[in-house]
Write an enzyme that holds these catalytic residues in place. Sequence first.
Site, PDB file in Angstrom:
ATOM      1  N   CYS A 197       0.838  -1.414  -0.152  1.00  0.00           N
ATOM      2  CA  CYS A 197      -0.076   0.201   0.073  1.00  0.00           C
ATOM      3  C   CYS A 197       0.756   0.914  -0.420  1.00  0.00           C
ATOM      4  CB  CYS A 197      -0.892  -0.031   0.616  1.00  0.00           C
ATOM      5  SG  CYS A 197      -2.702  -1.255   1.014  1.00  0.00           S
ATOM      6  N   HIS A 203      -3.456   7.426   2.390  1.00  0.00           N
ATOM      7  CA  HIS A 203      -3.643   6.570   1.619  1.00  0.00           C
ATOM      8  C   HIS A 203      -4.870   6.056   2.451  1.00  0.00           C
ATOM      9  CE1 HIS A 203      -3.759   1.874   0.924  1.00  0.00           C
ATOM     10  NE2 HIS A 203      -3.146   1.307   2.700  1.00  0.00           N
ATOM     11  N   ASN A 248      -9.746   0.346  -0.272  1.00  0.00           N
ATOM     12  CA  ASN A 248      -8.225   0.269  -0.429  1.00  0.00           C
ATOM     13  C   ASN A 248      -7.677  -0.562  -1.162  1.00  0.00           C
ATOM     14  OD1 ASN A 248      -5.496  -0.059   0.273  1.00  0.00           O
ATOM     15  ND2 ASN A 248      -6.115  -1.188   2.692  1.00  0.00           N
TER      16      ASN A 248
END
Length: 319
Positions: free
Chosen positions: A115, A246, A276
């Site tokens: 990520c 994020h 996500n």
Amino acid sequence: MTYARIQGVGSYIPQQILSNADLEKMVNTTDEWIMQRVGVRERHVIANSPDNTTTMAVDAAKRAIEMAGIDPAVIDMIIVGTATAEYYFPSTACLVQKHLNLREDIPAFDINAACAGFVYALSIADQYIRNEGAKHILVIGVDSLTKVVDWKDRSTCILFGDGAGAVILQAHKEPGILNTILHANGDYSDLITAKSGVWERESVPHLHMYGKEVFKLAVTKLGEIVDEIIEKSGLKQSGIDWLIPHQANLRIIEATAKRLGLPRERVILTIEQHGNTSAASIPLALDAAVRAGKIKRGDTLLLEAFGAGLAWGAALLKL
């Protein structure tokens, strides 16, 4: 002094939407529970479409190139942050190079920081522009995590969506990227995993995550790194115009914003619509905010991400 300045942004998300109502039919969960715990209402998924990691990266790149107003022939490097490449090899970056018909006398490579992949890629690109004479670098964050989630695991399948985001970094005399900081700690590597099928042929490469432990570490480490980069840059918290985090968990995002003293309206949020999207989440959010007219040239942006590895990073920049 030469800076790496964002000249164009672009993104791509698949057409198919998987809502919380859809997930209620698949696993034991509810829209209320997902919204309260994570903040996701829907996510875009590849599913059975022609989309894949490469095609999404290419489409996002085309839009960034168009906004930048450059001839693709001037691109002198491609860096792709991804954990879900279409192939073990060749790299996604080389496939992007092929589809965009870019010249061959340039480096093209992938990095896997999960990520945090886009922030890692951005930091590397910044160094090449500052120190190695690069003029135009294509940086992409792209992931297809719905291809590796366990759709029977209600704790993880609710979290993820697919997508890609890209930026064109250009060498410029005006301030652009001011600072980047990258950290990692492999002692926590077992907290988020998706094993390769190369070594265990009988295993299914599903994503596994210890959510509570990851949540606590994310809040702590992101809080520390935003303090670190602000101090390193000599700025005050009041000098930050926008936080582009994020998009992993709304509660993690809120904790970081609170630490920075930023109201919610100064935080770019796409988690409710995208979920996500791993390495794609920051450039996706950046592209959405720029095209909506929220973020403008000259604004000071703080980007931060945290992912498997564990790997995390932050970037402070002037748009």
